[in-house]
Design a protein around this motif. Sequence first.
Motif, PDB file in Angstrom:
ATOM      1  N   GLU A  66      -1.208   1.205  -4.888  1.00  0.00           N
ATOM      2  CA  GLU A  66      -1.736  -0.158  -4.901  1.00  0.00           C
ATOM      3  C   GLU A  66      -1.974  -0.680  -6.315  1.00  0.00           C
ATOM      4  O   GLU A  66      -1.620  -1.822  -6.625  1.00  0.00           O
ATOM      5  N   ILE A  94      -3.749  -6.211  -1.932  1.00  0.00           N
ATOM      6  CA  ILE A  94      -3.966  -4.767  -1.961  1.00  0.00           C
ATOM      7  C   ILE A  94      -5.459  -4.520  -1.755  1.00  0.00           C
ATOM      8  O   ILE A  94      -6.258  -5.453  -1.811  1.00  0.00           O
ATOM      9  N   ASN A 131      -7.923  -1.768   6.830  1.00  0.00           N
ATOM     10  CA  ASN A 131      -6.542  -1.801   7.305  1.00  0.00           C
ATOM     11  C   ASN A 131      -6.317  -2.962   8.267  1.00  0.00           C
ATOM     12  O   ASN A 131      -5.330  -3.692   8.156  1.00  0.00           O
ATOM     13  N   SER A 175       0.851  -1.188   0.000  1.00  0.00           N
ATOM     14  CA  SER A 175       0.000   0.000   0.000  1.00  0.00           C
ATOM     15  C   SER A 175       0.887   1.237   0.000  1.00  0.00           C
ATOM     16  O   SER A 175       2.108   1.142  -0.026  1.00  0.00           O
ATOM     17  N   PRO A 232      -1.613   6.816   4.059  1.00  0.00           N
ATOM     18  CA  PRO A 232      -0.932   5.594   4.530  1.00  0.00           C
ATOM     19  C   PRO A 232      -0.548   5.620   6.015  1.00  0.00           C
ATOM     20  O   PRO A 232      -0.151   4.593   6.561  1.00  0.00           O
TER      21      PRO A 232
END
Length: 188
Positions: A54, A47, A122, A7, A144
């Motif tokens: 990604e 991903i 996540n 990612s 991120p």
Amino acid sequence: MKILLISGYKSFELGIFSNKHDAIKYIKKAIKNKILLFIDELEWVIISGQMGTELWAAEVVFDLQLEYPHLQLGIFTPYEDQEKNWNEANKSYYEEILIGADHVDSISRKPYESPLQLKARNEFLVSKSHGCILFYDTEKEGSPKFLYDLANKKNELFHYPVEMISFDDLQVIAEESYENDDNNYREI
């Protein structure tokens, strides 16, 4: 490491609005270099299908599959119709990536409702992977950061390698590429 999460920044966070942007080849090279660190024991790259890092990683996986046919790509979107509000060019590009993937699924079976779906994404991706490659530079915060924090927390508790790609790494790759191109011109 059987499952590797990749990612990083979304394309708009990098000011990249076209898949023809020069920086993409350096980002993809950095991703490839990091994947190759684990290639012998790697079975899956996963991903969530975000525009940017990604989807570029997906393209790298497709290229690597020519030499490493055992490598598979899984896409786990955070919710249904992730691409609903994307422009037609991005939707088309996304569809091409989905078609090439070995597995596609959504973590939430509903359309976007709240940021909790992104948090769940996540948590799911980190829990299902054995390590990650993250294009993220702590000097330039962005989306991120949440995944970075979660991955580092898992690394503190378990052996969970977190391989980072920074802007400095990209600069080195760009300079090496430029030097190689320059050397090729001198040989002519």
